[in-house]
Design a protein around this motif. Sequence first.
Motif, mmCIF file in Angstrom:
data_model
loop_
_atom_site.group_PDB
_atom_site.id
_atom_site.type_symbol
_atom_site.label_atom_id
_atom_site.label_comp_id
_atom_site.label_asym_id
_atom_site.label_seq_id
_atom_site.Cartn_x
_atom_site.Cartn_y
_atom_site.Cartn_z
ATOM 1 N N GLY A 70 -12.770 5.002 10.023
ATOM 2 C CA GLY A 70 -12.488 5.124 8.598
ATOM 3 C C GLY A 70 -12.104 3.800 7.959
ATOM 4 O O GLY A 70 -11.533 3.769 6.875
ATOM 5 N N TRP A 71 -12.404 2.699 8.655
ATOM 6 C CA TRP A 71 -12.061 1.367 8.137
ATOM 7 C C TRP A 71 -13.076 0.886 7.119
ATOM 8 O O TRP A 71 -12.801 -0.036 6.375
ATOM 9 C CB TRP A 71 -11.949 0.361 9.271
ATOM 10 N N GLY A 72 -14.263 1.445 7.124
ATOM 11 C CA GLY A 72 -15.268 1.064 6.147
ATOM 12 C C GLY A 72 -16.593 0.685 6.776
ATOM 13 O O GLY A 72 -16.792 0.799 7.980
ATOM 14 N N GLU A 87 -18.819 -8.590 5.879
ATOM 15 C CA GLU A 87 -18.278 -7.947 4.687
ATOM 16 C C GLU A 87 -17.877 -6.538 5.059
ATOM 17 O O GLU A 87 -18.599 -5.848 5.779
ATOM 18 C CB GLU A 87 -19.310 -7.880 3.567
ATOM 19 N N LEU A 88 -16.728 -6.133 4.576
ATOM 20 C CA LEU A 88 -16.211 -4.792 4.810
ATOM 21 C C LEU A 88 -16.012 -4.128 3.457
ATOM 22 O O LEU A 88 -15.386 -4.692 2.563
ATOM 23 C CB LEU A 88 -14.877 -4.880 5.564
ATOM 24 N N SER A 89 -16.568 -2.933 3.314
ATOM 25 C CA SER A 89 -16.423 -2.205 2.057
ATOM 26 C C SER A 89 -16.298 -0.714 2.346
ATOM 27 O O SER A 89 -16.730 -0.234 3.391
ATOM 28 C CB SER A 89 -17.618 -2.463 1.137
ATOM 29 N N SER A 90 -15.675 -0.020 1.417
ATOM 30 C CA SER A 90 -15.555 1.440 1.522
ATOM 31 C C SER A 90 -14.990 1.958 0.208
ATOM 32 O O SER A 90 -14.479 1.194 -0.619
ATOM 33 C CB SER A 90 -14.620 1.841 2.666
ATOM 34 N N SER A 91 -15.035 3.260 0.048
ATOM 35 C CA SER A 91 -14.448 3.854 -1.151
ATOM 36 C C SER A 91 -12.934 3.686 -1.138
ATOM 37 O O SER A 91 -12.315 3.519 -2.191
ATOM 38 C CB SER A 91 -14.839 5.327 -1.272
ATOM 39 N N LEU A 92 -12.312 3.677 0.040
ATOM 40 C CA LEU A 92 -10.865 3.452 0.125
ATOM 41 C C LEU A 92 -10.500 2.035 -0.300
ATOM 42 O O LEU A 92 -9.501 1.821 -0.991
ATOM 43 C CB LEU A 92 -10.356 3.705 1.547
ATOM 44 N N GLN A 96 -8.245 0.883 -3.533
ATOM 45 C CA GLN A 96 -7.078 0.001 -3.480
ATOM 46 C C GLN A 96 -7.163 -1.075 -4.560
ATOM 47 O O GLN A 96 -6.159 -1.438 -5.159
ATOM 48 C CB GLN A 96 -6.943 -0.619 -2.089
ATOM 49 N N PHE A 97 -8.365 -1.587 -4.796
ATOM 50 C CA PHE A 97 -8.536 -2.581 -5.858
ATOM 51 C C PHE A 97 -8.295 -1.960 -7.230
ATOM 52 O O PHE A 97 -7.654 -2.568 -8.081
ATOM 53 C CB PHE A 97 -9.932 -3.203 -5.803
ATOM 54 N N GLU A 98 -8.813 -0.757 -7.426
ATOM 55 C CA GLU A 98 -8.643 -0.083 -8.712
ATOM 56 C C GLU A 98 -7.177 0.217 -8.998
ATOM 57 O O GLU A 98 -6.725 0.140 -10.133
ATOM 58 C CB GLU A 98 -9.476 1.202 -8.737
ATOM 59 N N ARG A 133 -13.445 -9.027 -7.229
ATOM 60 C CA ARG A 133 -14.517 -8.769 -8.198
ATOM 61 C C ARG A 133 -15.567 -7.808 -7.640
ATOM 62 O O ARG A 133 -16.100 -6.977 -8.353
ATOM 63 C CB ARG A 133 -15.173 -10.091 -8.602
ATOM 64 N N HIS A 134 -15.858 -7.924 -6.337
ATOM 65 C CA HIS A 134 -16.875 -7.065 -5.723
ATOM 66 C C HIS A 134 -16.270 -5.920 -4.910
ATOM 67 O O HIS A 134 -16.991 -5.153 -4.283
ATOM 68 C CB HIS A 134 -17.800 -7.898 -4.828
ATOM 69 N N LYS A 135 -14.927 -5.849 -4.899
ATOM 70 C CA LYS A 135 -14.206 -4.795 -4.191
ATOM 71 C C LYS A 135 -14.603 -4.735 -2.721
ATOM 72 O O LYS A 135 -14.898 -3.669 -2.169
ATOM 73 C CB LYS A 135 -14.409 -3.442 -4.876
#
Length: 150
Positions: A70-72, A87-92, A96-98, A133-135
């Motif tokens: 679940g890390w992304g 690069e690591l991305s996920s909805s979580l 966190q950025f939002e 900027r790119h979350k």
Amino acid sequence: MKSSAELEQKTTEIDLTVPAFGYELIRDILLPEILGKETADILYWAGKHLARKFPLMSINEVISFFEEAGWGTLHITKEEKNGMEFELSSSLISRQFEMKTESCFKLEAGFLAEQIQSQRKMRTEAFEEIIKRHKKIKILIRWDFKDLDI
């Protein structure tokens, strides 16, 4: 029509998901409260320790592990003579950025550093960079050919 075994498996998969709020409570509130100013360093070494407990044989296995944990979603963005960039991305992470949460991703960086070190047999360090900027999170892996981990 789905069999009862298929329905049971689907129900179990749904029951095993963790709400984002619960994940954030532990990651962003409880752990920093317990670990204090040493949070980042402890999480980095905890990630390395986890990697030793779950040795993976390839980058593809590491990428799958990140998804399962679940890390992304982890992507290789660059590979050079002395290192790699992920690069690591996920909805979580986006959430966190939002929410403007101050999170560190040292656990993931430490885990990745140790996996690469084990696979390449060279001392390896990781540094994470937050790209608001790119979350996304950029994880830079560096190694030194002179410092073999044999």
